[in-house]
Design a protein around this motif. Structure first.
Motif, PDB file in Angstrom:
ATOM      1  N   VAL A  10       0.824  -1.203   0.000  1.00  0.00           N
ATOM      2  CA  VAL A  10       0.000   0.000   0.000  1.00  0.00           C
ATOM      3  C   VAL A  10       0.859   1.255   0.000  1.00  0.00           C
ATOM      4  CG1 VAL A  10      -1.704   1.329   1.309  1.00  0.00           C
ATOM      5  CG2 VAL A  10      -1.895  -1.169   1.189  1.00  0.00           C
ATOM      6  N   VAL A  11       1.876   1.295   0.843  1.00  0.00           N
ATOM      7  CA  VAL A  11       2.637   2.523   1.085  1.00  0.00           C
ATOM      8  C   VAL A  11       3.629   2.827  -0.030  1.00  0.00           C
ATOM      9  CG1 VAL A  11       4.254   3.653   2.661  1.00  0.00           C
ATOM     10  CG2 VAL A  11       2.345   2.312   3.575  1.00  0.00           C
ATOM     11  N   VAL A  12       4.345   1.819  -0.501  1.00  0.00           N
ATOM     12  CA  VAL A  12       5.412   2.064  -1.482  1.00  0.00           C
ATOM     13  C   VAL A  12       4.887   2.751  -2.743  1.00  0.00           C
ATOM     14  CG1 VAL A  12       7.133   0.981  -2.967  1.00  0.00           C
ATOM     15  CG2 VAL A  12       6.927   0.273  -0.570  1.00  0.00           C
ATOM     16  N   PRO A  13       3.771   2.301  -3.346  1.00  0.00           N
ATOM     17  CA  PRO A  13       3.280   3.019  -4.531  1.00  0.00           C
ATOM     18  C   PRO A  13       2.886   4.466  -4.226  1.00  0.00           C
ATOM     19  CG  PRO A  13       2.297   0.829  -4.411  1.00  0.00           C
ATOM     20  CD  PRO A  13       2.995   1.058  -3.104  1.00  0.00           C
ATOM     21  N   GLU A  42       9.197  -4.045   6.430  1.00  0.00           N
ATOM     22  CA  GLU A  42       9.685  -2.770   6.931  1.00  0.00           C
ATOM     23  C   GLU A  42      10.786  -2.206   6.043  1.00  0.00           C
ATOM     24  OE1 GLU A  42      10.308  -1.643  11.341  1.00  0.00           O
ATOM     25  OE2 GLU A  42      12.217  -2.522  10.689  1.00  0.00           O
ATOM     26  N   ARG A  43      11.705  -3.056   5.622  1.00  0.00           N
ATOM     27  CA  ARG A  43      12.812  -2.597   4.776  1.00  0.00           C
ATOM     28  C   ARG A  43      12.286  -1.993   3.469  1.00  0.00           C
ATOM     29  NH1 ARG A  43      15.879  -6.993   4.929  1.00  0.00           N
ATOM     30  NH2 ARG A  43      16.994  -6.110   6.723  1.00  0.00           N
ATOM     31  N   ALA A  44      11.291  -2.643   2.876  1.00  0.00           N
ATOM     32  CA  ALA A  44      10.745  -2.136   1.614  1.00  0.00           C
ATOM     33  C   ALA A  44      10.153  -0.744   1.783  1.00  0.00           C
ATOM     34  CB  ALA A  44       9.685  -3.104   1.085  1.00  0.00           C
ATOM     35  N   VAL A  45       9.443  -0.533   2.881  1.00  0.00           N
ATOM     36  CA  VAL A  45       8.820   0.772   3.117  1.00  0.00           C
ATOM     37  C   VAL A  45       9.878   1.835   3.400  1.00  0.00           C
ATOM     38  CG1 VAL A  45       7.358   2.083   4.710  1.00  0.00           C
ATOM     39  CG2 VAL A  45       6.619  -0.166   3.887  1.00  0.00           C
ATOM     40  N   LEU A  46      10.807   1.530   4.294  1.00  0.00           N
ATOM     41  CA  LEU A  46      11.783   2.545   4.701  1.00  0.00           C
ATOM     42  C   LEU A  46      12.720   2.933   3.564  1.00  0.00           C
ATOM     43  CD1 LEU A  46      12.654   1.452   8.349  1.00  0.00           C
ATOM     44  CD2 LEU A  46      10.829   2.949   7.511  1.00  0.00           C
ATOM     45  N   ARG A  47      12.976   2.019   2.656  1.00  0.00           N
ATOM     46  CA  ARG A  47      13.815   2.354   1.507  1.00  0.00           C
ATOM     47  C   ARG A  47      13.070   3.179   0.471  1.00  0.00           C
ATOM     48  NH1 ARG A  47      17.447  -3.104   0.215  1.00  0.00           N
ATOM     49  NH2 ARG A  47      18.805  -2.935   2.052  1.00  0.00           N
TER      50      ARG A  47
END
Length: 390
Positions: A112-115, A148-153
């Protein structure tokens, strides 16, 4: 590695308000603050929830109005309905909107967040790295860590609540140091705690969960049962009923039920009363990014006995004269905890030194305005336009 701090220089222009003698911003910008749906639930208090609520009150003094957006769900383990609620919340915000997301929500839903990082100006506030929760199945912990890593990056700014947490996030997730910022929790100075008799009443303020390690405290107290202590475990009992049941069994097995109480969660005047009766604050966590209960105790001049993990040494800190207002013991060592308790009871000089240092630390604690100023600086430096997909 350089930790970037957010300073007042990044706050918008201000003007004097003669009618109240204060300084107010000429105009307030809006940050939409996405937080867990239970942020206001008195039955499930947490340091993260308290932080989120408090900074919303202080941000306007530094140019930002916080629009609270609680998202219902079982965070950080959302189901499809929870993810859709988060997606809808973000989807309804206009392009280029400034959004601050609590990491408990954001880091559990990278799909949800990354896009959305391609059209919204996002910052993520990490209270505790998701994989650091104690008692998780290894596969679950690994999945949370990956999410978490995917979002923070993907986001331009990450906010952590201690220097330790900044270093942890940078090294563990491979983040650029200049994108990870510090906004340590503040503390409200409270009246000095009168205590009970100056030595014997202990308090542990923490949700009753495996990460908080109350079973280690029970084992240590059983080893010093000959001393005249009493102890209140103040904290929510609904996070892990199995662990609560185990703890009650352990207390009964050691014959401590008449001296060691699980009070359940307390807030407001009831929590103030718990601190006021305390002679010593004890915290036996396996992991803490900071430890707000420690500074809440120090804000009342109560010395601390805690485990030497994560950001707890930062929370304990030092008085201006260099005195240390607490004792740190190795994790996984109830015997060391018991030995320090014997020292606390048996050495009046130790108690006097710790109490003097706690009062000195109390006077030097940063308030929540410092936290809000740091957050405001981070928000003010977010890129004007998010990166767009090619």
């Amino acid at each position: 590695m350089t930790v970037r701090r957010a300073w007042l220089a990044h706050v918008p222009a201000q003007r004097t308000a003669p009618e109240n003698g204060g300084i107010i911003p000429m105009s307030l910008r809006t940050v939409h603050f996405v937080m867990p749906g239970g942020v206001d639930d008195p039955a499930a208090p947490s340091g993260g929830n308290a932080y989120d609520r408090r900074v919303c009150l202080d941000l306007p003094g530094f140019g930002w109005q916080a629009d609270r957006l609680p998202v219902p769900g079982d965070w950080p383990r959302p189901d499809a309905t929870d993810r859709e609620a988060l997606a809808r919340t973000l989807r309804e915000l206009p392009d280029d909107t400034v959004v601050l997301l609590d990491g408990l929500v954001a880091c559990a839903a990278p799909e949800v967040v990354v896009p959305e990082a391609e059209r919204l100006r996002l910052a993520v506030l990490v209270h505790l790295p998701l994989g650091d929760e104690t008692g998780l199945d290894p596969a679950v912990a690994a999945d949370l860590d990956t999410r978490e890593r995917a979002v923070l990056r993907a986001v331009p700014a990450v906010i952590a609540t201690s220097d330790w947490a900044v270093r942890r996030l940078v090294s563990h997730h491979g983040l650029a140091p200049e994108r990870v910022h510090l906004a340590a929790p503040g503390a409200d100075i409270a009246p000095l705690a009168p205590g009970t008799d100056g030595v014997s009443h202990l308090v542990c303020v923490a949700a009753v969960t495996p990460r908080k390690g109350q079973h280690r405290l029970v084992e240590a107290l059983a080893a010093v049962r000959d001393l005249p202590w009493t102890c209140d475990l103040v904290g929510g009992l609904g996070h892990d009923p199995g662990y609560v049941a185990h703890l009650r069994t352990l207390i009964e097995r050691h014959g401590l039920a008449d001296r060691l109480r699980l009070t359940g969660p307390r807030s407001g005047a009831d929590l103030d009363a718990s601190y006021a009766a305390a002679d010593l604050m004890v915290l036996t966590s396996y992991a803490e990014t900071y430890g707000m209960a420690v500074t809440e105790a120090l804000a009342r001049g109560i010395p601390v006995l805690a485990t030497d993990v994560g950001g707890l040494p930062e929370a304990v800190g030092r008085a201006p004269d260099g005195g240390v207002p607490g004792i740190l013991v190795p994790p996984e060592d109830p015997a060391a905890l018991a030995a320090e308790l014997r020292g606390w009871f048996g050495e009046a000089d130790v108690r006097r030194r710790l109490k003097a240092a706690a009062r000195g630390r109390r006077a030097a604690l940063d308030g929540w305005a410092t936290t809000a100023r740091s957050l405001a600086g981070v928000l003010g430096r977010l890129p004007e336009t998010p990166r767009r997909a090619a």
